[in-house]
Motif scaffolding. Structure first.
Motif, short mmCIF file in Angstrom:
data_model
loop_
_atom_site.label_atom_id
_atom_site.label_comp_id
_atom_site.label_asym_id
_atom_site.label_seq_id
_atom_site.Cartn_x
_atom_site.Cartn_y
_atom_site.Cartn_z
N THR A 1 0.83 -1.21 0.00
CA THR A 1 0.00 0.00 0.00
C THR A 1 0.86 1.25 0.00
O THR A 1 0.34 2.36 0.00
CB THR A 1 -0.92 0.03 1.23
OG1 THR A 1 -0.12 -0.08 2.42
CG2 THR A 1 -1.91 -1.13 1.18
N SER A 2 2.18 1.08 -0.02
CA SER A 2 3.12 2.20 -0.06
C SER A 2 4.29 1.82 -0.96
O SER A 2 4.68 0.63 -1.02
CB SER A 2 3.62 2.54 1.35
OG SER A 2 4.62 3.54 1.30
N CYS A 3 4.85 2.80 -1.64
CA CYS A 3 5.92 2.53 -2.61
C CYS A 3 7.32 2.74 -2.03
O CYS A 3 8.29 2.18 -2.54
CB CYS A 3 5.76 3.46 -3.82
SG CYS A 3 4.23 3.24 -4.74
N GLU A 4 7.44 3.52 -0.99
CA GLU A 4 8.75 4.01 -0.57
C GLU A 4 9.73 2.89 -0.22
O GLU A 4 10.84 2.83 -0.76
CB GLU A 4 8.58 4.94 0.64
CG GLU A 4 9.89 5.58 1.07
CD GLU A 4 9.70 6.60 2.18
OE1 GLU A 4 10.70 7.23 2.59
OE2 GLU A 4 8.55 6.77 2.64
N ALA A 5 9.35 2.00 0.68
CA ALA A 5 10.29 1.00 1.18
C ALA A 5 10.78 0.07 0.07
O ALA A 5 11.99 -0.17 -0.07
CB ALA A 5 9.63 0.19 2.30
N VAL A 6 9.86 -0.47 -0.74
CA VAL A 6 10.26 -1.42 -1.77
C VAL A 6 11.05 -0.74 -2.87
O VAL A 6 11.97 -1.34 -3.45
CB VAL A 6 9.02 -2.16 -2.33
CG1 VAL A 6 8.12 -1.20 -3.11
CG2 VAL A 6 9.42 -3.33 -3.20
N CYS A 7 10.76 0.51 -3.19
CA CYS A 7 11.52 1.23 -4.22
C CYS A 7 12.95 1.53 -3.75
O CYS A 7 13.90 1.41 -4.52
CB CYS A 7 10.81 2.52 -4.59
SG CYS A 7 9.33 2.28 -5.60
N ILE A 8 13.09 1.93 -2.49
CA ILE A 8 14.43 2.20 -1.97
C ILE A 8 15.26 0.92 -1.98
O ILE A 8 16.45 0.92 -2.33
CB ILE A 8 14.34 2.81 -0.56
CG1 ILE A 8 13.78 4.24 -0.64
CG2 ILE A 8 15.71 2.81 0.11
CD1 ILE A 8 13.60 4.90 0.72
N LYS A 9 14.66 -0.19 -1.60
CA LYS A 9 15.38 -1.46 -1.53
C LYS A 9 15.83 -1.95 -2.90
O LYS A 9 16.98 -2.40 -3.07
CB LYS A 9 14.51 -2.50 -0.86
CG LYS A 9 15.15 -3.89 -0.79
CD LYS A 9 14.20 -4.90 -0.17
CE LYS A 9 14.83 -6.29 -0.18
NZ LYS A 9 13.92 -7.32 0.42
N LEU A 10 14.96 -1.87 -3.91
CA LEU A 10 15.24 -2.50 -5.20
C LEU A 10 15.62 -1.51 -6.30
O LEU A 10 16.20 -1.92 -7.32
CB LEU A 10 14.02 -3.31 -5.64
CG LEU A 10 13.65 -4.47 -4.70
CD1 LEU A 10 12.36 -5.13 -5.16
CD2 LEU A 10 14.78 -5.50 -4.64
N LEU A 11 15.30 -0.23 -6.12
CA LEU A 11 15.64 0.78 -7.14
C LEU A 11 16.67 1.79 -6.62
O LEU A 11 17.19 2.59 -7.40
CB LEU A 11 14.39 1.52 -7.61
CG LEU A 11 13.30 0.65 -8.25
CD1 LEU A 11 12.12 1.52 -8.67
CD2 LEU A 11 13.85 -0.14 -9.44
N GLY A 12 16.91 1.80 -5.33
CA GLY A 12 17.89 2.72 -4.76
C GLY A 12 17.36 4.09 -4.44
O GLY A 12 18.05 4.90 -3.83
N LYS A 13 16.15 4.37 -4.81
CA LYS A 13 15.52 5.67 -4.52
C LYS A 13 14.01 5.51 -4.58
O LYS A 13 13.50 4.57 -5.18
CB LYS A 13 15.99 6.74 -5.50
CG LYS A 13 15.69 6.43 -6.96
CD LYS A 13 16.26 7.51 -7.88
CE LYS A 13 17.78 7.47 -7.89
NZ LYS A 13 18.34 8.46 -8.84
N ALA A 14 13.33 6.45 -3.95
CA ALA A 14 11.87 6.42 -3.91
C ALA A 14 11.30 7.65 -4.58
O ALA A 14 11.90 8.73 -4.55
CB ALA A 14 11.38 6.34 -2.46
#
Length: 636
Positions: free
Chosen positions: A127-140
């Motif tokens: 339900t949120s993008c921040e955590a998974v984007c930081i982990k796998l894309l390096g930024k949110a």
């Protein structure tokens, strides 16, 4: 004799299509046009991603080497919309007049080159993008680029589409994950949000080698099935999913809307969608939903290519794709996260070169959206569906010998929706009913009442009164249709068709022309009125003969045994072709006018005052005296 299907297009037995009332075909039959669906696919900017050689290798490893090769193909929205009108979510098949057909796992493998065998595409919801984007894309992304667990495609492209040649392996992996998320979000998992993709797919790309073990083709088909089912409901105006797959499937299987190729198809490329790459010579710009609907309604067996890939050289097909083609005949459950849809090839055996038998009854299953809460591992919520998929190789449909397809077709014609569009326009049915009422009114006006008792005389009077009431209601209904036709349906224009969308004020649409449908009503009416002088004390209700009390009028005979009447003229009512307005001076209300044309007076303080009941006195006309037929109008 009128064909039974002209008044009832089916199903005769609702043992299969039990949701007919919710289906868009019911609305079309009732004259409620929704126009072309808005088709959501976002492939136009895929070529703006500049992938390095290392990225291309990772994309192939993840199972998307062929999907990335597919160019943006111009979608034929009216064709897709007409196909949706034939889709039934009760069976996950198209119900054509020649039988059932569907997009199978075999079609997905041939057309897109996606793996159709492997692990189910399922995982954890967000339900949120921040955590998974930081982990796998390096930024949110900033909050303006997100909506719950979804991220805008534009942010992915702006941030990751240019991977430096000297980038580290970690940065290459991040840019490649962003590309894969963009790729699936703009093609096989495109949503009706327009420009967003759920980040729940991102963890599946954490390890590229593991990503290649998923059945992405099966997930794409499950997603498309769900999108087709939703769009087939009469309340919907949009469709998502891999519409390139749907349109090219139609090109291969149906001779309806198929463009002429500008190149030689002998030298085929894989995947087979590439046959339709580039420009094709086709007059699709002059074809609307009604055109394709009529083509599908009148489709002949010769218009269907049941096995279109049989004449294509299989030497261009990769070995792992060839090994998985057997799953095209697997009766199983397709899974894409919370979307679980049945794959029923036993209903479309002719697509595999077999004779069609009466298929087994489809077990009803409830479609639920299980990914409501964030952090939910859906694999624990869909155990039965996952078990079906794990046994996919055990339920391969086999051919039966000594099969008579005539038995199947007899069964099929009882359970299917044979027609979507009306073979006889609603306007023609309206005119036919009007002509019949005129004939009844003429007979009632001229019949001799000599020798009739009171009950028979009252029956004749009731027939006359009810007939006139029906004619008057039809005239009033016609005027309403004429005055509202522009706002409700509008004027029919062949060419580009209005596409309904939500949030129209948020952005301007390019090259939009409103779709209008003429109401199909007579250009002019001249109907005399008849005035009966009736004693109000003779007006009474008869409630014991009919469910609803009907007003009956008793009148006295003249010297010749006929009920006399006095005719007054009613001004012509002109119906303009564009139905923009009806001149009020040309339409007089039947009650309350004070200009002397028509009147209905009741003296409340005079119990025996004369009452003028105005009803239309219609001349005897033939059934052929009808207006020019139109394709669609209002349901009567």
């Amino acid at each position: 004799m009128v064909d039974y299907y002209a008044t009832n297009p089916g199903p005769i037995e609702d043992i299969v299509l039990y949701d007919q009332d919710k289906h868009v075909s019911s609305a079309v039959w009732e004259g409620q046009e929704r126009g072309a669906l808005r088709c959501h696919e976002h492939t136009s900017k895929l070529d703006q991603w500049m992938l390095t050689e290392k990225q291309v290798e990772l994309v192939k490893m993840a199972g998307f080497g062929y999907l990335r090769m597919i160019p943006a193909i111009s979608l034929d929205n009216p064709l897709i919309s007409a196909l949706v009108e034939r889709w039934r979510r009760e069976t996950n098949t198209f119900h054509f007049i020649v039988g059932e057909m569907t997009v199978t796992l075999e079609d997905v493998a041939y057309l897109l080159g996606l793996p159709v065998d492997g692990e189910a595409v399922i995982g954890v919801t967000y339900t949120s993008c921040e955590a998974v984007c930081i982990k796998l894309l390096g930024k949110a992304p900033d909050s303006g680029y997100t909506s719950g667990g979804m991220v805008k495609l534009s942010w992915l492209k702006e941030t990751f589409s240019q991977c430096p040649e000297d980038a580290s392996m970690e940065d290459i992996a991040r840019c490649t994950r962003a590309y894969l998320l963009y790729l699936v979000g703009s093609t096989i998992f495109s949503t009706t949000t327009g420009n967003k993709v759920p980040v729940m797919y991102l963890p599946l790309f954490e390890n590229f080698d593991e990503a290649g073990k998923y059945a992405w083709g099966a997930a794409a088909l499950s997603f498309l099935y769900r999108a087709l089912g939703n769009a087939s409901l009469r309340s919907q105006s949009t469709i998502s999913g891999c519409l390139t797959l749907l349109q090219c499937w139609s090109y291969y299987h149906l001779n309806v809307g198929r463009p002429k190729l500008n190149h030689d198809p002998i030298h085929e490329c894989f995947p087979f969608v590439l046959r339709w790459k580039g420009k094709q010579s086709s007059p699709t710009s002059n074809r609307d939903v009604a055109f394709y609907r009529k083509s599908l309604d009148s489709m002949k067996p010769s218009d269907v290519d049941w096995c279109p890939y049989s004449n294509i050289s299989h030497t261009v097909i990769p070995e792992h794709i060839l090994r998985s083609l057997i799953l095209g005949r697997s009766k199983t459950m397709l899974i894409c996260y919370d979307k679980a849809e049945r794959h029923l090839p036993d209903r479309c055996l002719r697509q595999f070169g077999m004779h069609q038998t009466v298929p087994e009854e489809v077990q009803k299953w409830e479609r639920k959206s299980r990914g409501v809460d964030g952090g939910v591992d859906l694999s624990t919520k869909m155990e039965s569906e996952l078990n079906e998929w794990s046994n996919r190789h055990l339920y391969i449909v086999e051919a039966e010998e000594d099969v008579e397809e005539s038995e199947y077709m007899q069964w099929y014609m009882r359970i299917t929706r044979k027609l979507v569009g009306r073979p006889v326009p609603i306007s023609s049915e309206f005119q036919r009913m009007n002509a019949a009422l005129r004939e009844i009114a003429h007979i009632a006006d001229t019949i001799s009442t000599h020798g009739l008792d009171d009950q028979q005389l009252q029956s004749v009077t009731r027939i006359r009164y009810i007939t006139y009431e029906c004619l008057r209601d039809q005239i009033a209904s016609t005027v309403v249709v004429a005055s509202n036709s522009q706002s409700e349906v509008g004027k029919k224009v062949r060419g580009k068709e209005r596409v309904r969308r939500k949030g129209m004020g948020k952005r301007k649409r390019k090259e939009e022309v409103e779709q209008y449908y003429a109401a199909g009503i007579p250009m002019q009416h001249r109907i005399p009125a008849t005035t009966f002088d009736v004693d109000p004390s003779h007006l009474y209700h008869i409630g014991n003969e009919m469910d609803n009390p009907h007003l009956c009028i008793t009148v006295s005979e003249d010297d010749h045994g006929r009920i006399s009447h006095v005719a007054h003229s009613v001004d012509d009512i002109d119906f303009c072709e564009d139905a923009k307005e009806v001149d009020e001076s040309h339409f007089h209300h039947l009650v309350g006018e004070q200009d002397g044309h028509l009147s209905s007076e009741v003296a409340e303080d005079k119990p025996h005052a004369s009452m003028d009941i105005v009803v239309p006195q219609v001349s005897h006309e033939t059934r052929e005296d009808v207006a020019q037929q139109n394709d669609y109008g209002v349901l009567v």
